[in-house]
Write a protein that holds these residues in place. Structure first.
Motif, PDB file in Angstrom:
ATOM      1  N   ALA A   1      58.184   8.994 -28.467  1.00  0.00           N
ATOM      2  CA  ALA A   1      57.383   8.940 -27.242  1.00  0.00           C
ATOM      3  C   ALA A   1      56.970   7.516 -26.912  1.00  0.00           C
ATOM      4  CB  ALA A   1      56.148   9.832 -27.389  1.00  0.00           C
TER       5      ALA A   1
ATOM      6  N   ALA B   1      43.350  11.857 -25.265  1.00  0.00           N
ATOM      7  CA  ALA B   1      44.302  11.334 -24.287  1.00  0.00           C
ATOM      8  C   ALA B   1      43.745  11.480 -22.876  1.00  0.00           C
ATOM      9  CB  ALA B   1      45.630  12.077 -24.397  1.00  0.00           C
TER      10      ALA B   1
ATOM     11  N   ILE C   1      44.631  12.292 -18.997  1.00  0.00           N
ATOM     12  CA  ILE C   1      45.651  12.998 -18.232  1.00  0.00           C
ATOM     13  C   ILE C   1      45.503  12.653 -16.759  1.00  0.00           C
ATOM     14  CG2 ILE C   1      46.592  15.249 -17.598  1.00  0.00           C
ATOM     15  CD1 ILE C   1      45.402  16.352 -20.183  1.00  0.00           C
TER      16      ILE C   1
ATOM     17  N   ARG D   1      54.337  15.046 -20.869  1.00  0.00           N
ATOM     18  CA  ARG D   1      53.653  14.941 -22.157  1.00  0.00           C
ATOM     19  C   ARG D   1      54.001  16.086 -23.089  1.00  0.00           C
ATOM     20  NH1 ARG D   1      48.381  15.747 -21.908  1.00  0.00           N
ATOM     21  NH2 ARG D   1      47.714  14.117 -23.352  1.00  0.00           N
ATOM     22  N   SER D   2      55.137  16.734 -22.902  1.00  0.00           N
ATOM     23  CA  SER D   2      55.391  17.938 -23.688  1.00  0.00           C
ATOM     24  C   SER D   2      56.761  17.964 -24.352  1.00  0.00           C
ATOM     25  CB  SER D   2      55.228  19.193 -22.818  1.00  0.00           C
ATOM     26  OG  SER D   2      56.342  19.356 -21.968  1.00  0.00           O
TER      27      SER D   2
ATOM     28  N   ALA E   1      50.938  11.226 -25.518  1.00  0.00           N
ATOM     29  CA  ALA E   1      51.692  10.156 -24.857  1.00  0.00           C
ATOM     30  C   ALA E   1      52.257  10.736 -23.578  1.00  0.00           C
ATOM     31  CB  ALA E   1      52.817   9.643 -25.748  1.00  0.00           C
ATOM     32  N   GLN E   2      52.268   9.955 -22.512  1.00  0.00           N
ATOM     33  CA  GLN E   2      52.732  10.461 -21.228  1.00  0.00           C
ATOM     34  C   GLN E   2      54.231  10.759 -21.245  1.00  0.00           C
ATOM     35  OE1 GLN E   2      50.839  11.159 -18.286  1.00  0.00           O
ATOM     36  NE2 GLN E   2      52.760  12.230 -17.974  1.00  0.00           N
ATOM     37  N   SER E   3      55.037   9.816 -21.756  1.00  0.00           N
ATOM     38  CA  SER E   3      56.498   9.962 -21.720  1.00  0.00           C
ATOM     39  C   SER E   3      57.008  10.355 -23.101  1.00  0.00           C
ATOM     40  CB  SER E   3      57.160   8.647 -21.291  1.00  0.00           C
ATOM     41  OG  SER E   3      56.657   8.208 -20.052  1.00  0.00           O
TER      42      SER E   3
ATOM     43  N   ARG F   1      52.075  19.810 -26.725  1.00  0.00           N
ATOM     44  CA  ARG F   1      51.659  18.604 -26.004  1.00  0.00           C
ATOM     45  C   ARG F   1      51.554  17.437 -26.980  1.00  0.00           C
ATOM     46  NH1 ARG F   1      51.748  19.630 -20.359  1.00  0.00           N
ATOM     47  NH2 ARG F   1      51.357  21.858 -20.182  1.00  0.00           N
TER      48      ARG F   1
END
Length: 860
Positions: free
Chosen positions: A353, A384, A386, A317-318, A335-337, A332
């Motif tokens: 993302a 979000a 996590i 996420r970064s 979004a995960q990807s 950050r």
């Protein structure tokens, strides 16, 4: 109370002076603060690395991001795509713009909005029937002064767009699976990487060559600034350097799929991988540095203009900004990807993302988003969810977490993560040095109860561990990570940790005891690999040894006995004044070349005709005496071979008979040590139409080609290599031979080039002649992919040959390939062939080399 979600802690006490700190007051006993040990969260599994790699990769994080340069803030968030944004490329037109591609099957061209800090979508381009996964910009040309846009997709195709049209200009087809990476070079060349394990080089609308060698999907490709050099990164964990279409070097070191490549200079490049590491390489093969910071797959890497700083994005996420070799800032995203990134000319960073948004971050205060936009971004980020299994949060015991009061303490470095418990929920915060505050980055899912149990390995600095404890020294001191595997010695691990972080060795027993206490009941798998094969686990692995060939002093350089040297009559290069440049005969006058190009395009094949039949037959009879009874030729057989040689070397009216050809076939299947005179007879005989049609015809051509290729083994005897090459060259004089050699071109050229590494000038001349004969045929049929292969061979062989006759024949081959073909000219330039041959423009003798070189350079 434990900090940052610690599940276990241990308070250690020591005299302050023993910590190596300078104090103005007399030493007194005091706390050094709590050393809080925490287990890390489970990460995406990657292969475990050895201790040596760990030593190379360990690095202490910077204390403050402000030390490393400016701070990036949100510039704008761009909606538009309906699914994941998978690729980004800095545009050439409009100025300051970029292109994004998405799983929604579209590509979008964005231009800066002059009225505010954002961007406007200029075009939405469609042409793919499946996900679009990559994009690059093809530089401007006379025909397309604004450049072109290339996109690759899961439909196996590459679409080429102009900046003015939403439909493709043309579509490149050829890959057999998804196209996942693209890179452009000079002269309009395009390099593509695919899940089909190949990379392809394209020029305009044609595939020029296919790069084969990886054993898994090619996720990343780059064309280097130096002409002809290309890089490919693969899921087989390797990176390959290609020169003129041939693999020059393989880089190993990554422990998982290589996902991204970025060029630093002509001599250096960066790579990122699923092992959560970035590596800096020299093209000579040396890994110069390993960078750690991400805690999950790294998908993308991009370099800032005019420096060696870079940015990376990944599955944690970064977006991370690296300056002077350190992670200077972590941003950050909600979004995960975070799939992709690119850096614009002004230094702004664009990221795409899995939430379908494109976001732009900037150092410029003038371009920074409004306070309302930044607050909206932070609100989105705070909401979000996590998953602790994919972040860097550690194992979580919600009951032990502090409340919001814990956020009153400032962080120690930019991007530091801290967990707190609020109203029964676990929240994650990140420290922002620039803002001087903790920013919420999401709610930790599945962590509201007791200890969040995880299984599997922990990913830390690109390696797998059973545990990663986090240690904070003093309430406001720095944090350290202590990785540990249950197969490690706790005391050795503790000692190395204290040494690395300059902590007092008096803590050795306490740290080791803490490790032991918190890993009780964990035992390694009972495997004894001391004597195991590393692949099968059985037996001791012992690499095979090969016996080298010995040379007898004073012996025949090919056979070790006798005085016959194959092809000796044609080995010497005759003086060139007034003779044919190939055969040494005829009425060629070199002075004519000054006014007229008589060298290329060459119309007919060049053959090796000169021979001494008496010597050849004499050697054949001598070696026949050493053959086994099964292989020995009778007197009648020898007479038949003599007649065959006479019929093919002289203007004899006798036609070769089937029985003679059967006898020759028996002879050329002799053992390697004694076969060369039979190969010499074959070399001469195959020029005859009857022999050529027999050996190269449909019936026996497979056996014939396999026989000759067998002798092109680089470890084989040079006499056999030479005569096999000459036989292939002579096959071109008749239609059956031409047809066969053109059909088998790829296999023949790939095998033939392997003998280039020797220092035998006659082999080099034969190899150059084979290339020239292929060039003659390819010029007639205008086969661009075949020409690309020949250009690659010429470029490669030019690096090793020293004999000027071989150089001359390669120059004629080059001139023949590019004559009357602008695509071939551009391809030759893109492969850097011109830089290879310029040195021969000043050769004084023989004059034909200098003259031919100048004609070729004029075409280029």
């Amino acid at each position: 109370m434990p900090r940052d979600g610690g599940a276990a802690s241990c308070t250690l006490h020591a005299p302050l002076c023993l910590l190596g700190l300078r104090v103005s007051a007399p030493p007194r006993r005091r706390h050094i603060g709590r050393l809080l040990f925490r287990r890390g969260a489970r990460r995406v599994p990657v292969a475990a690395a050895g201790r040596e790699l760990l030593r190379q990769g360990l690095r202490r994080p910077p204390a403050m991001a402000g030390d490393a340069g400016g701070v990036y803030r949100l510039r704008c968030s761009l909606p538009g795509h309906q699914q994941d944004v998978r690729g980004l490329a800095r545009g050439l037109f409009p100025d300051g713009g970029f292109v994004s591609v998405s799983r929604d099957r579209t590509a979008r061209l964005w231009a800066p909005d002059g009225l505010n800090r954002g961007f406007t979508e200029m075009h939405c381009m469609r042409g793919h029937s499946n996900f679009v996964s990559c994009v690059c910009i093809i530089p401007p040309s006379d025909l397309y002064p604004r450049g072109l846009i290339a996109t690759g997709g899961n439909d196996h195709n590459i679409c080429i767009f102009t900046v003015d049209n939403t439909a493709p200009l043309y579509v490149l087809k050829g890959h057999k699976n998804a196209v996942c990476s693209l890179s452009s070079g000079k002269f309009g060349t395009l390099l593509s990487g695919s899940w089909d394990t190949t990379a392809k080089v394209w020029l305009h609308d044609r595939c020029m060559m296919t790069l084969q060698g990886h054993t898994a999907a090619i996720w990343a490709v780059k064309i280097l600034p130096e002409q002809g050099l290309m890089l490919t990164g693969s899921a087989d964990k390797t990176i390959k350097l290609w020169k003129a279409g041939r693999c020059e070097r393989t880089f190993t070191g990554h422990e998982d799929c290589v996902r991204g490549l970025a060029i630093l200079s002509e001599m250096e490049f960066l790579s990122c991988a699923n092992d959560a590491s970035v590596r800096r390489w020299q093209i000579s093969g040396e890994c110069l540095q390993v960078y750690y910071g991400h805690t999950n797959y790294i998908y993308s890497i991009s370099v800032f203009p005019h420096c060696k700083d870079f940015v990376t994005t990944g599955e944690d996420r970064s977006l991370r900004i690296w300056k002077r070799g350190e992670c200077a800032q972590t941003i950050r995203l909600p979004a995960q990807s975070v799939w992709c990134c690119c850096v614009l000319d002004n230094g702004d960073i664009v990221v795409g993302a899995s939430d379908g948004f494109v976001r732009v971050f900037t150092e410029s205060l003038e371009r920074t988003a409004s306070a309302e936009e930044i607050q909206a971004f932070e609100n989105e980020l705070s909401q979000a969810s996590i998953d602790p299994k994919t972040g860097d949060l550690g194992d979580i015991n919600a009951e032990d977490l502090p409340g919001k009061e814990h956020l009153k303490e400032p962080g120690t470095r930019d991007g530091q993560t801290r967990l707190i418990k609020d109203n029964g929920k676990v929240e994650a915060y990140q420290w922002s040095v620039s803002e001087g505050r903790w920013i919420k980055i999401g709610d930790v899912v599945g962590s509201s109860g007791a200890t969040q149990q995880t299984s599997g390995k922990v990913l830390f600095e690109g390696k797998e561990y059973d545990y990663v404890f986090t240690i904070d020294v003093n309430e406001n001191g720095p944090s350290y990570k202590l990785p540990y595997n249950i197969t490690d010695d706790p005391w050795l691990t503790a000692y190395n940790f204290l040494q690395k972080n300059d902590l007092n060795p008096m803590f050795l027993d306490q740290v080791a005891k803490f490790i032991t206490d918190n890993t009780k009941g964990q035992t390694p798998l009972n495997t004894n690999t001391q004597f195991s094969d590393p692949f099968t686990g059985a037996g001791r692995y012992v690499p095979g040894s090969s016996s080298g060939s010995s040379t007898v002093p004073g012996a025949d350089p090919f056979t070790g006995a006798g005085r016959y040297v194959p092809g000796s009559a044609s080995n010497a290069v005759a003086p060139m004044g007034g003779i044919d440049p190939y055969t040494g005969m005829g009425a060629y006058q070199s002075a004519a070349a000054k006014a007229e190009n008589i060298y290329f395009p060459k119309k007919d094949a060049v053959t090796f005709d000169q021979a001494n039949p008496t010597q050849i037959l004499g050697k054949l009879k001598e070696l026949n005496g050493t053959a086994t009874e099964e292989q020995k030729l009778t007197e009648d057989d020898l007479i038949m071979l003599e007649k065959l040689l006479s019929a093919t070397c002289n203007t004899s009216a006798e036609m070769p008979t089937a029985q003679q050809l059967q006898t020759l076939w028996r002879a050329v299947n002799w053992p390697e040590d004694i076969v060369f005179p039979a190969l010499d007879i074959l070399r001469l005989s195959v020029r005859h139409p009857t022999v050529n049609a027999n050996f190269c015809g449909e019936k026996d051509h497979v056996q014939f080609i396999h026989l000759l290729l067998k002798f092109l083994n680089p470890k084989g005897k040079q006499a056999n290599q030479l005569l096999a090459l000459r036989a292939l060259c002579n096959c071109f004089v008749n239609q059956a031979g031409q047809k066969l050699l053109m059909e088998q071109r790829d296999e023949i050229m790939t095998q033939a080039i392997e003998v280039k590494s020797g220092n035998n000038k006659n082999i080099h001349i034969a190899l150059a002649t084979l290339t020239l004969n292929y060039a003659v045929c390819l010029h007639k049929v205008n086969n661009i992919e075949g020409k690309a292969q020949c250009l690659s061979v010429i470029n490669t062989v030019m690096e090793v040959v020293q004999d000027l006759e071989a150089v001359f024949r390669l120059l004629v081959a080059l001139g023949t390939l590019i004559s009357d073909d602008t695509n071939a000219v551009q391809l030759a330039k893109s492969l850097g062939v011109d830089s290879q041959i310029k040195k021969y423009a000043s050769v004084s003798e023989p004059a034909k080399v200098k003259e031919c070189c100048r004609f070729v350079l004029n075409l280029l």
